[in-house]
Design an enzyme around this catalytic site. Structure first.
Site, short mmCIF file in Angstrom:
data_model
loop_
_atom_site.label_atom_id
_atom_site.label_comp_id
_atom_site.label_asym_id
_atom_site.label_seq_id
_atom_site.Cartn_x
_atom_site.Cartn_y
_atom_site.Cartn_z
N SER A 38 0.34 -0.98 0.01
CA SER A 38 0.18 -0.64 0.21
C SER A 38 1.03 1.36 0.43
O SER A 38 1.86 1.30 0.68
CB SER A 38 -0.78 -0.03 1.16
OG SER A 38 -1.68 -1.38 0.77
N HIS A 70 -3.67 -2.02 -5.23
CA HIS A 70 -2.84 -3.52 -5.45
C HIS A 70 -2.83 -3.73 -6.83
O HIS A 70 -4.57 -3.87 -6.96
CB HIS A 70 -3.00 -4.18 -4.35
CG HIS A 70 -2.86 -3.88 -2.76
ND1 HIS A 70 -1.10 -4.75 -2.70
CD2 HIS A 70 -3.00 -2.81 -1.85
CE1 HIS A 70 -1.28 -3.57 -1.75
NE2 HIS A 70 -1.64 -2.99 -1.19
N HIS A 92 -3.76 -10.54 0.82
CA HIS A 92 -3.46 -10.32 2.40
C HIS A 92 -4.07 -11.85 3.05
O HIS A 92 -4.89 -12.08 2.31
CB HIS A 92 -4.09 -9.10 2.70
CG HIS A 92 -3.34 -8.07 2.02
ND1 HIS A 92 -3.18 -6.89 0.73
CD2 HIS A 92 -2.67 -7.21 2.73
CE1 HIS A 92 -2.56 -6.12 1.03
NE2 HIS A 92 -1.64 -6.00 1.97
N TYR A 94 -6.04 -11.07 5.02
CA TYR A 94 -7.51 -10.90 5.27
C TYR A 94 -8.14 -11.39 4.21
O TYR A 94 -9.28 -10.52 4.38
CB TYR A 94 -7.76 -9.56 5.81
CG TYR A 94 -6.81 -8.50 5.25
CD1 TYR A 94 -7.68 -7.28 4.62
CD2 TYR A 94 -5.49 -7.32 5.68
CE1 TYR A 94 -6.55 -6.12 2.95
CE2 TYR A 94 -4.87 -6.39 4.91
CZ TYR A 94 -5.46 -5.73 3.87
OH TYR A 94 -5.19 -5.01 3.18
N GLU A 95 -7.58 -11.24 3.06
CA GLU A 95 -8.68 -11.20 1.77
C GLU A 95 -9.38 -12.83 1.55
O GLU A 95 -9.10 -13.26 0.54
CB GLU A 95 -7.82 -10.97 0.71
CG GLU A 95 -7.61 -9.64 0.10
CD GLU A 95 -6.70 -9.51 -0.39
OE1 GLU A 95 -7.03 -9.15 -1.49
OE2 GLU A 95 -4.90 -9.75 -0.26
N ALA A 122 2.78 -0.04 3.99
CA ALA A 122 2.63 1.22 4.94
C ALA A 122 2.30 0.25 6.52
O ALA A 122 2.03 -0.87 6.51
CB ALA A 122 1.14 1.42 4.68
N MET A 217 -0.26 -5.38 7.90
CA MET A 217 -1.37 -6.12 8.15
C MET A 217 -0.82 -7.73 6.82
O MET A 217 -1.14 -7.66 6.35
CB MET A 217 -2.99 -6.23 7.75
CG MET A 217 -3.75 -4.90 8.62
SD MET A 217 -4.53 -4.40 7.90
CE MET A 217 -5.46 -2.94 8.74
N SER A 218 0.84 -7.00 6.87
CA SER A 218 1.52 -8.01 5.70
C SER A 218 2.40 -7.88 6.26
O SER A 218 3.11 -8.03 6.83
CB SER A 218 1.43 -7.01 4.50
OG SER A 218 2.26 -5.82 4.52
N ASN A 241 0.37 7.18 9.33
CA ASN A 241 -0.63 7.23 10.77
C ASN A 241 -0.11 7.22 11.36
O ASN A 241 1.00 5.97 11.79
CB ASN A 241 -2.05 6.42 9.88
CG ASN A 241 -1.39 4.83 10.28
OD1 ASN A 241 -0.97 4.86 8.82
ND2 ASN A 241 -2.58 4.79 11.61
N HIS A 253 -8.84 5.02 6.36
CA HIS A 253 -8.39 4.02 5.37
C HIS A 253 -8.00 4.90 4.04
O HIS A 253 -6.99 5.34 3.63
CB HIS A 253 -8.94 3.85 4.92
CG HIS A 253 -8.04 2.30 4.08
ND1 HIS A 253 -7.37 1.80 4.37
CD2 HIS A 253 -8.78 1.85 2.49
CE1 HIS A 253 -6.49 0.66 2.93
NE2 HIS A 253 -7.65 0.87 2.03
N1 HPA Z 1 -2.85 -0.46 11.85
C1 HPA Z 1 -2.71 -1.33 10.90
N2 HPA Z 1 -2.37 -1.16 9.39
C2 HPA Z 1 -1.99 -0.03 9.25
C3 HPA Z 1 -2.05 0.70 9.99
C4 HPA Z 1 -2.12 0.74 11.09
O1 HPA Z 1 -2.98 1.93 12.14
N3 HPA Z 1 -1.81 1.94 8.68
C5 HPA Z 1 -1.61 0.80 7.72
N4 HPA Z 1 -1.77 0.18 8.01
#
Ligand code: HPA
Length: 281
Positions: A38, A70, A92, A94-95, A122, A217-218, A241, A253
């Protein structure tokens, strides 16, 4: 792809077929594989013109990513003499993908020849000294997905035992090389969670106490699979973030994606300078 003991070799066999198809389709054997997560994808264009590109749907075992931003394609680019396989997007957990599916692209790249795997992502800042827009070298990870790409039994020969050592998973030698390109790069521990929801402030406080600097998450499963196959791994997190509870407001997001977009020119310059210097030994 099943992960039952009887089928332990299946993911490796499919990755071998995919590696052969990839080298045929792209006309080159990769030295370095680059997974663009990402926020990082548009930085691919800074690496120069692709010699060849192929939709992942044309390669055995690949499933096109479902996440916006993606793209399901792989590209071969020569960056300052180094043959780089660019994976535009990833799968991922989560997919609803199995661990074997999540790591399939990385396995394919290493079997095709890549001795170095660069995993970008990210991430949220768990450590409050980190700032959105900053790139952080992953020094280590906490795999909190509850999964392993190596579960399911002994891989078939010639692959190594699944009890792989992860002491220097994110190779210190590659991190040193990265700091020669940009001495200001910080290092941190990346906590990998299954997602896709963001964390609660209590979970972030727990991760901080456990030693995490970043959350995402990766990356963790792919890093394990690449190391198992003998590749050196470099992890690069773009802080998009402040994590929940570290951030003064709620997480959004769209803001995470916007922070990625703003950083693109810098990410491209970093990758273009770094990739030619990465070597497997
Ligand atoms: N948490 C989990 N995954 C993320 C975040 C987060 O704050 N920012 C970007 N991917």
């Amino acid at each position: 792809m099943s992960t039952s003991p009887a089928a332990a070799g299946e993911p490796f066999a499919i990755a071998e077929q995919a590696a052969e198809a990839l080298v045929t389709r792209l006309g080159a054997r990769p030295e370095v594989a680059l997974v663009l997560g990402s926020g990082w994808r548009p930085a691919a264009d800074a690496l120069g013109e692709a010699d060849a590109e192929c939709p992942v749907a044309e390669l055995p075992g690949f499933v096109a990513p479902t996440v916006p931003g993606h793209q399901g394609a792989v590209r071969s680019v020569r960056v300052d003499g180094r043959q780089v396989l660019v994976l535009l997007g990833r799968s991922h957990f989560y997919e609803s993908r199995s661990p074997a599916q999540v790591v399939h692209a990385v396995r394919t790249a290493v079997i095709a020849g890549a001795g170095v795997v660069v995993l970008t992502n990210a991430a949220g800042a768990v450590n409050p000294v980190l700032r959105p827009g900053e790139v952080v070298l992953v020094r280590d990870h906490l795999n909190l997905t509850g999964a392993s790409p190596l579960s399911g039994g002994e891989p078939p020969p010639p692959y190594r035992s699944p009890f792989v050592d992860l002491t220097d998973l994110y190779a210190s030698a590659l991190r040193r090389t990265a700091r020669t390109v940009d001495p200001s790069l910080a290092e941190g521990v990346y906590a990998a969670l299954p997602g896709p929801h963001y964390e609660t402030p209590a979970e972030i406080a727990m991760l901080r106490a456990a030693g995490a600097d970043l959350v995402g998450m990766s990356t963790a499963l792919e890093a394990i699979a690449a190391r198992h196959l003998g590749a050196l791994v470099l992890g690069l997190s773009l802080v998009t973030n402040l994590a929940a509870g570290v951030s003064p407001g709620p997480l959004d997001h769209a803001e995470v994606l916007a922070a990625g977009a703003a950083a693109v020119p810098r990410l491209g310059r970093l990758l273009a300078a770094l990739l030619p210097l990465l070597s497997p030994g």
